[in-house]
Design an enzyme around this catalytic site. Sequence first.
Site, short mmCIF file in Angstrom:
data_model
loop_
_atom_site.label_atom_id
_atom_site.label_comp_id
_atom_site.label_asym_id
_atom_site.label_seq_id
_atom_site.Cartn_x
_atom_site.Cartn_y
_atom_site.Cartn_z
CG ASP A 1 -2.05 -1.03 1.10
OD1 ASP A 1 -2.44 -1.35 -0.04
OD2 ASP A 1 -2.51 -1.54 2.14
CE LYS B 1 6.78 -2.05 5.73
NZ LYS B 1 5.69 -1.47 6.51
CB THR B 2 5.71 -6.03 4.40
OG1 THR B 2 4.76 -6.65 5.26
CG2 THR B 2 5.72 -6.76 3.07
CG ASP C 1 2.54 -8.83 6.31
OD1 ASP C 1 3.01 -9.01 7.45
OD2 ASP C 1 1.61 -8.05 6.07
P1 FBP Z 1 2.86 -3.77 6.72
O1 FBP Z 1 2.05 -4.42 5.66
O2 FBP Z 1 2.68 -2.31 6.79
O3 FBP Z 1 4.30 -4.14 6.60
O4 FBP Z 1 2.38 -4.31 8.13
C1 FBP Z 1 2.61 -5.60 8.52
C2 FBP Z 1 1.87 -6.00 9.74
O5 FBP Z 1 2.81 -6.39 10.72
C3 FBP Z 1 0.86 -7.11 9.47
O6 FBP Z 1 1.47 -8.37 9.47
C4 FBP Z 1 -0.12 -6.92 10.59
O7 FBP Z 1 -1.37 -7.46 10.27
C5 FBP Z 1 -0.17 -5.44 10.72
O8 FBP Z 1 1.08 -4.96 10.31
C6 FBP Z 1 -0.45 -4.98 12.12
O9 FBP Z 1 -0.65 -3.62 12.10
P2 FBP Z 1 -0.43 -2.66 13.33
O10 FBP Z 1 1.04 -2.42 13.43
O11 FBP Z 1 -1.14 -1.43 12.92
O12 FBP Z 1 -0.97 -3.33 14.54
#
Ligand code: FBP
Length: 553
Positions: free
Chosen positions: A178, A204-205, A207
């Site tokens: 995103d 980055k992520t 996931d």
């Molecule tokens: P990104 O997609 O921004 O890298 O976020 C990853 C993540 O860690 C997901 O795995 C998780 O569902 C979400 O962020 C949790 O979001 P928050 O930090 O807002 O609790």
Amino acid sequence: MSDQISTLQKVRAGYSPKLPAALAGGVNKVVAQQGAPTGAAADEALVKSQFPHCFGQPVVTFAPGTADGVGQRLNVGVVLSGGQAPGGHNVISGLFDGLKGVHPDCRLLGFKGGPQGLVDDDYIDLTADVIDAYRNTGGFDIIGSGRTKLSSEKQFEQVKETALRNDLAAIVVIGGDDSNTNACLMAEWFQKQGSKVQVIGVPKTIDGDLRNEQIETSFGFDTAAKVYSELIGNICRDANSAKKYWHFIKLMGRSASHIALEAALQTHPNLCLISEEVETQQMTLKQIVDQVCDVVVRRARAGKNFGVALIPEGLIEFIPEMKALIGELNEILAKNKDYFATLSTNDDRFEFINRELSQPSSHAFSSLPTAIQEQLMLERDSHGNVPVSMIKTEELIIDLVKSRLNRLKASGEYSGKFSPLSHFFGYEGRCAAPTNFDADYCYSLGYNAVALIAQGLTGYMSCVSGLTKPAAEWQAGGVPLTMMMNIERRHGEDVPVIRKALVELNGKPYSEFVAHRHAWADGEQYLYPGPIQYFGPSEVCDQPTMTLILERG
Ligand code: FBP
């Protein structure tokens, strides 16, 4: 940052991340080669119409050159966007070192608290002293992160003013799918304005779902998956020692099941649900529960009332009836945001939601425990995502498995003992000190972003590939962000976004899992990966993930 640091941090600060050969001589020496014009992941005409300036640019690869001399003095802004991922600080140190190699007077401005920092012109000067304190550390605390979505004309105007005020040549957005979609919107907007400000994204992520043909993995996945695997391995050992608990472990990863799959390959649990398989096989919640019960009952018959089950965080969104329900909820909550906020009791909210839902979704909603209903109604993030980390799927599965086992007990088909324990591993892994792999990869991504800026490119993602080889052999270059896009429905609208890469059911990591999962279900073939090692033999310290090895090795 605290002035007290651990012994590991002290020693780790001295680690010199490795660079691909193309970058090792400094950014000023890099020679760029351009490929053919590119398309989009899908919905090409629509993506093109939304990004007339950025669409179609070629993939760029870098080679080492021999040029000498000093480059241009540049001011570059950087922003960390979205959830934390190990190695973010190394992307920033790579950017810093890359820039200083271009010209000693280059400046790196770290915009605070995510994209909002760009709007508010809220930054710190990332000087050598600041950078040195964060090299090879986990976390995003150097400048913080945030999930503000930049998309309105007003926000872009404000970012432009920030860029003008600070004489920014470029903005680097370190983020997930995103955030990089937003980076592309921003690049397009600047182009449309005739502005020279360049925008570069960094994948980055934790996931692991920001990847494609060119981007082999997003940074942070390696470290986070290894932290979870260590913990899961420890739990497997405990389960096999105590022999009395069934552990249900939900693993972070938002939509895709890459983390769960990687952790399963590293630890060999008795069960691992894969959301993508659930969706493809159109499995209902009941069928999933039956599948889990089959393993529990089989193991109980063999006298084993214990086990370990992994559940991907995003599972609920992949169960067809739940997917339809969540889709409807997203639209209802987006269209009635203000009214919904005025409803003060759960009863009022449930009543309103039930009135708006279609009959099948209303039925699915009503069949869920109240706690899950409440979690499904939580506010979406600025990109329209359901906060799946807040939905206690592991507890839902445990409850449903318990009920089913009680029924089986009553009918004489099961006589075991079921003592379940739930866990959620997510935040534990997002800020871990990066593995050697992530430390090198992130530093290279940052350094490489400077090379893209120096080449005058915009609307590109920093790309370092060939990642199962030694770092010196990694390929550096850039991929146009539009190349990864398709059209998806968000907040009740069709919009261009970078396509999330889900687990491929014809891919090697999944096939490897399928080949072994039956044996893992009945036996105790657990693997104990142990903690991440930073010093020692390369086969222990420098191995990439199983996913990467199976896919690219
Ligand atoms: P990104 O997609 O921004 O890298 O976020 C990853 C993540 O860690 C997901 O795995 C998780 O569902 C979400 O962020 C949790 O979001 P928050 O930090 O807002 O609790």
